[in-house]
Design an enzyme around this catalytic site. Structure first.
Site, PDB file in Angstrom:
ATOM      1  CB  CYS A   1     -25.538  35.927  40.962  1.00  0.00           C
ATOM      2  SG  CYS A   1     -24.361  36.231  42.266  1.00  0.00           S
TER       3      CYS A   1
ATOM      4  CB  SER B   1     -14.658  38.370  42.919  1.00  0.00           C
ATOM      5  OG  SER B   1     -13.737  38.684  41.895  1.00  0.00           O
TER       6      SER B   1
ATOM      7  CB  CYS C   1     -22.370  33.863  39.764  1.00  0.00           C
ATOM      8  SG  CYS C   1     -22.375  35.239  40.820  1.00  0.00           S
TER       9      CYS C   1
END
Length: 395
Positions: free
Chosen positions: A100, A9, A200
């Site tokens: 998510c 991420s 998110c």
């Protein structure tokens, strides 16, 4: 060598997860999810996904692992953002992070990873997975992370056995400071990076402005209800059945404007949530005002003075049958069944003693102590010791 796709991420947690898997002898591939294009609603001027994908690329280069970006913004718009708008419109407060994980990371993203020949998908969540055998079958357990302060099992409360079977959580045994130490030792660019806030993968979003894209502002009244109001006198009227007393404990109070006094105006009930204190802009009160109820039909917000106002507390909640989800399907309750659990109704809330009551139409959770700000649309999750066994959307 088993192949693992790590959802990189651009943060420190997933960076260290990738490094640890590499150390354990897995073939690691880094994949960055691009889930958002519209920068008009993020708070900071810098484009968060661009910075994050660059950091993810630098980590992959440092570790010498293949890296690519997948654009999931279409699915994210449809499965998360559109759902959020619909929920807020109904006066409910959704949890996009839980969704998510269920709809994007461990579904759409996982399918892409498996199509790349991956055996597993790994994320930087602070939680653990283990397996046991139940009547000859392998059953996967989702356990709280070792770092009490960072445990993120709640965000994964909607995962299924099939999703857990293919998941790895390499940092679940570590604390946040330990993760940062490893990143620093490895000279990873993310070692000092602050934790991301906000939705998110979207970055820090101004929620009212985000919602105003679809939900038009509409002026309405803010009404204050006195804590001494007779509606809070809940002496038992008569002997009630178990189900009726659960219903009484779980039901919202039906407030009307006549019950209180108008103390201000707001720009749309659907922008507000129960337990909220900020953003009301009502001055001159002895204590802070808290939202105790919203009504999107009449566009009214009801408030009470102080965090101890009786309108904030309830001893029970209800989850409709279709929304009851068991990670441990082997433990699912039959009609009439009960189970003593520890439960939470939001992330980071300390676990609370509670009892599950399964009925034909759904499940009631009754708490030993009254709970503040039980909010429709949020997820209740229940645990046995440190194992998260099920969850559901508060109705």
């Amino acid at each position: 060598m088993k192949r693992v796709v790590v959802g990189l991420s651009g943060g420190v947690d997933s960076s260290v997860a990738a490094y640890l898997l590499q150390q354990q002898g897995y073939e690691v591939i880094g994949l960055f999810m691009k889930n958002w294009h519209d920068d008009s609603v993020t708070i900071s001027n810098e484009c968060p996904w661009l910075e994050d994908s660059n950091d993810a690329l630098l980590v992959a280069e440092k570790l010498g692992i293949p890296f690519q970006t997948v654009d999931l913004s279409e699915q994210y718009q449809e499965k998360i953002v559109d759902y959020m708008f619909r929920e807020y419109e109904k006066g409910r407060t959704p949890n996009p992070d839980v969704l998510c994980n269920r709809e994007i990371k461990f579904d759409v993203f996982m399918k892409i990873a498996l199509s790349l020949g991956a055996d597993y998908v790994a994320t930087g969540h602070y939680c653990k997975k283990s397996e046991i055998e139940v009547s000859g079958e392998t059953v996967y357990q989702l356990l709280a992370g070792a770092d009490n302060n960072k445990d993120q099992s709640y965000f994964l409360c909607q995962l299924s056995q099939e999703q857990l079977a293919k998941s790895l959580f390499p940092i679940g045994e570590l604390t946040k400071p330990e993760v940062r130490d490893i990143a620093a030792q490895m000279e990873l660019v993310t070692a000092e990076k602050k934790d991301s806030q906000g939705l998110c993968f979207i970055g820090k979003v101004r929620l009212p402005e985000f919602l105003q894209q679809k939900l038009q502002p509409k002026e309405g009244s803010i009404i204050q209800i006195d804590k001494e109001h007779s509606i809070y006198n809940t002496e038992d009227k008569q002997e009630l059945s178990v189900k009726d007393s659960l219903l009484l404990a779980s039901n919202k109070i039906a407030y009307t404007p006549e019950m209180g006094k108008v103390v201000g105006k707001h720009q749309g009930a659907h922008y507000f949530t129960i337990g909220q204190r900020k953003g009301l802009n009502v001055g001159g009160t002895t204590d802070p005002l808290f939202i105790i109820a919203t009504n999107v039909e009449t566009n009214t917000i009801y408030t009470g003075l102080s965090s101890q106002h009786p309108g904030l507390f309830r001893k029970g909640l209800f989850i409709e049958k279709s929304e009851v989800h068991w990670i441990r399907t082997d433990l699912a309750l039959d009609n009439g069944g009960q189970m003593e659990v520890m439960a939470r109704i939001r992330y980071r809330q300390p676990l609370q003693k509670a009892t599950l009551h399964q009925f034909e139409d759904g499940m009631y959770i009754s708490f030993q102590e009254p709970q503040s700000a039980i909010t429709e649309g949020q997820f209740a999750a229940w645990y046995l010791d440190d194992e998260l066994v099920g969850s559901g959307v508060i109705s």
